[in-house]
Design an enzyme around this catalytic site. Structure first.
Site, PDB file in Angstrom:
ATOM      1  N   ILE A   6      -8.216  56.426 -61.025  1.00 13.60           N
ATOM      2  CA  ILE A   6      -7.966  55.016 -61.261  1.00 13.60           C
ATOM      3  C   ILE A   6      -7.393  54.827 -62.660  1.00 13.60           C
ATOM      4  O   ILE A   6      -7.907  55.353 -63.639  1.00 13.60           O
ATOM      5  CB  ILE A   6      -9.268  54.195 -61.134  1.00 13.60           C
ATOM      6  N   THR A   7      -6.292  54.095 -62.739  1.00  7.09           N
ATOM      7  CA  THR A   7      -5.697  53.773 -64.028  1.00  7.09           C
ATOM      8  C   THR A   7      -5.071  52.406 -63.936  1.00  7.09           C
ATOM      9  O   THR A   7      -4.689  51.961 -62.869  1.00  7.09           O
ATOM     10  CB  THR A   7      -4.634  54.821 -64.439  1.00  7.09           C
ATOM     11  N   HIS A  48      -0.457  51.988 -55.136  1.00  4.48           N
ATOM     12  CA  HIS A  48       0.418  50.849 -54.866  1.00  4.48           C
ATOM     13  C   HIS A  48       1.330  50.505 -56.027  1.00  4.48           C
ATOM     14  O   HIS A  48       2.425  49.990 -55.825  1.00  4.48           O
ATOM     15  CB  HIS A  48      -0.414  49.612 -54.492  1.00  4.48           C
ATOM     16  N   LYS A  99      -6.607  70.898 -55.846  1.00  2.00           N
ATOM     17  CA  LYS A  99      -7.976  71.408 -56.017  1.00  2.00           C
ATOM     18  C   LYS A  99      -8.258  72.642 -55.161  1.00  2.00           C
ATOM     19  O   LYS A  99      -9.361  72.827 -54.643  1.00  2.00           O
ATOM     20  CB  LYS A  99      -9.011  70.315 -55.733  1.00  2.00           C
ATOM     21  N   ASP A 101      -8.650  75.426 -56.322  1.00  2.00           N
ATOM     22  CA  ASP A 101      -9.627  76.229 -57.080  1.00  2.00           C
ATOM     23  C   ASP A 101     -11.058  75.973 -56.619  1.00  2.00           C
ATOM     24  O   ASP A 101     -11.969  76.742 -56.915  1.00  2.00           O
ATOM     25  CB  ASP A 101      -9.498  75.946 -58.577  1.00  2.00           C
TER      26      ASP A 101
END
Length: 546
Positions: A6-7, A48, A99, A101
């Protein structure tokens, strides 16, 4: 490139050609790929915002997109949201299955190509990774896309490539860059040629100490130069002169970088900070045009204004009002509403205003007395005013959720209204008076009946099969309790004031409900609410044609 991160902002960073060659040089040599592009401009976003803020006329700024999916989790709600935007704007994409790993048994090999690292893993680890890849392939198939692991693809035009990667260890990053560079060159050759006119879109408007109000922008075509006229679309187009062009260092994000390189000109595609006077009223998502000749300013103003007017509009008639924070998000919301055949009265960028409420007050259809708002809030006192005028406001920061909430509300409201209407209407019904179950002959007549078809309610007017009216049902009882309705197969006691058993009606008679033309019209409006046997009765009585 973490999925679900989230940013509040969008990051833009440029990866030059020498960095791409350093990361995936051996792969380029192996597959004999010659890189002709100057580099790649990465725009990192949580979903979005990439396709609502980063817009241009007729679609998205993005030439290609990377859909980031956690290989261990598969598709999530935000993945589907992003995929919907990719489909809406017809943006080519491939999947970064991140991911790796964390796959059970996986032993990391820092910054290695995925294929090399995969071949060094145990059979168990390879099997675990393949299971997860095929899960993503199945999920994409359910959504209408054919896909495969990137190294097993036979036709890149028909299949979506899945590139297993790890942002933590760097495994798979060389293949990811190679995929981007190769697909860009192969499928987007015509876009690698820049036009003479500079065009872009506003990412963010920011206050910067020493510079005042600045804009972060993506330049997707042409060349922008210091000292040129900058024309930005809006309610009233902004016309100003560029004071400074500031670019973050390579591999640094535009949104967080504080040290910038001052440039005289910048070629597309680039993320750039622009310093100029009179930028206070600029809105994110607005189109940008730059011209060096003052005589071309008016033409540029018309161009950006036309682009705004193609999205924002107001018209007569019934429809919802749409509000959004950027031109791109407004366009996306309008598209979804049109796809769902939801009429729009007005669509504008900005907060919900009292004028919106006033305009909807005259709308007769309650399902259209609605404001749909993406990422904006009502101005002071507007919510109270809307409530007083029985106007609904649906707001959310996920576009599809707004439409889903509105459609759910419409469906529930229609259902309530139809059930209320059904409650007031006479229902189609036919019953037989049971022999040996006359409890009282008159005033009121009380007798047992069997419902042959339909629904019987109190106050239902009844008639004999020959059309003679015999009065209304006063009360219905079952097992000693008064009930509101009886249905097909029920055996109940009814009371009627008007008829006398042995005169107007007799044991064994079949009575049917009286359906007037007005009542029939009401039943037709809620046809789907009627039971099959009720519809059949109306056809049997020739009130409805087959």
């Amino acid at each position: 490139m973490e999925p679900g991160r989230i940013t509040q902002h969008i990051g833009a960073s440029f990866i030059p050609i020498d960095v791409i060659k350093r990361f995936c040089g051996p792969l380029l040599e192996k597959f004999r790929i010659e890189i002709a592009i100057p580099g790649l401009l990465f725009i990192d976003t949580p979903g979005h915002e990439a396709f609502t803020t980063l817009r241009r006329r007729g679609g998205s700024v993005a030439d290609l997109a990377i859909l980031v999916v956690d290989i261990n989790e598969g598709f999530q709600l935000q993945t589907d949201e992003s995929l919907n935007y990719l489909k809406q704007f017809k943006t080519p994409f491939f999947v970064a299955a991140t991911k790796i790993d964390l796959v059970p048994g996986w032993y990391p090999h820092k910054n290695e190509c995925f294929i090399n690292s995969f071949n060094k893993q145990s059979e168990d680890a390879q099997e675990e990774l393949e299971k997860r890849i095929y899960n993503i392939i199945a999920q994409l198939s359910q959504r209408g896309f054919e896909s495969e692991r990137f190294d097993r693809i036979s036709d890149f035009k028909k299949q979506i490539a899945i590139v297993p990667t790890s942002g933590k260890t760097g495994e798979g990053v060389p293949e990811l860059l190679m995929m981007l560079a190769g697909l860009s060159q192969h499928f987007l050759k015509e876009r690698l040629e820049l036009s003479k006119e500079c065009r872009g879109t506003v990412l963010e408007v920011k206050e910067v100490t020493g510079l005042g109000t600045t804009i972060d922008a993506i330049i997707y075509d042409g060349t922008i130069k210091c000292g040129e006229y900058l024309i930005i679309g809006g309610k009233e187009p902004t016309v100003t002169k560029i004071k400074a062009l500031l670019r973050p260092q390579a591999l640094k994000e535009l949104r967080i970088e504080k040290k910038f390189e001052s440039l005289k000109e910048v070629h597309a595609a680039a993320g750039i900070k622009i310093s100029a006077p009179d930028l206070e009223n600029v809105i994110a998502g607005s189109p940008i045009v730059c011209v060096s000749d003052k005589s071309k300013v008016d033409e540029a103003k018309k161009a950006v204004q036309k682009e705004i007017e193609e999205v924002e509009f107001s018209k007569e008639g019934e429809g919802v009002i749409v509000r959004a924070d950027t031109l791109g998000s407004l366009e996306a919301l309008i598209t979804i509403l049109k796809n769902n055949e939801i009429p729009i009265k007005k669509a504008e960028v900005g907060p919900i205003t009292k004028q919106d409420v006033v305009e909807l007050d005259s709308v007769k259809d309650e399902l259209k007395k609605v404001i749909l708002a993406f990422n904006v809030e009502p101005l002071p006192d507007v919510e109270v005013m809307a409530s007083d005028h029985k106007i609904q406001i649906f707001k959310n920061n996920i576009i599809y959720r707004i439409v889903e909430d509105y459609q759910k509300w419409c469906s529930e409201k229609k259902e309530r209204e139809e059930l209320e209407k059904l409650e007031k209407l006479v229902r189609p019904c036919k019953f037989r008076i049971l022999r040996g179950f006359v409890f009282r002959k008159r005033k009121p007549a009380v007798f047992g009946v069997e419902i042959l078809a339909g629904v019987l309610k109190p106050d239902t007017p009844m008639q004999k099969e020959d059309g003679k009216d015999v009065g209304k049902i006063k009360q219905i009882e079952k097992e000693g309790k008064i009930i509101k309705e009886a249905k097909t197969g029920d055996k109940v006691a009814v009371s009627m004031e008007e008829p006398t058993i042995g005169r107007q009606i007799n044991e064994g008679d079949v009575l049917k409900s009286v359906i007037t033309p007005a009542n029939l019209a009401g039943l037709k409006e809620i046809w789907n609410r009627l039971h099959d046997d009720e519809r059949q009765l109306l056809k049997e009585w020739k009130l409805i044609q087959d």
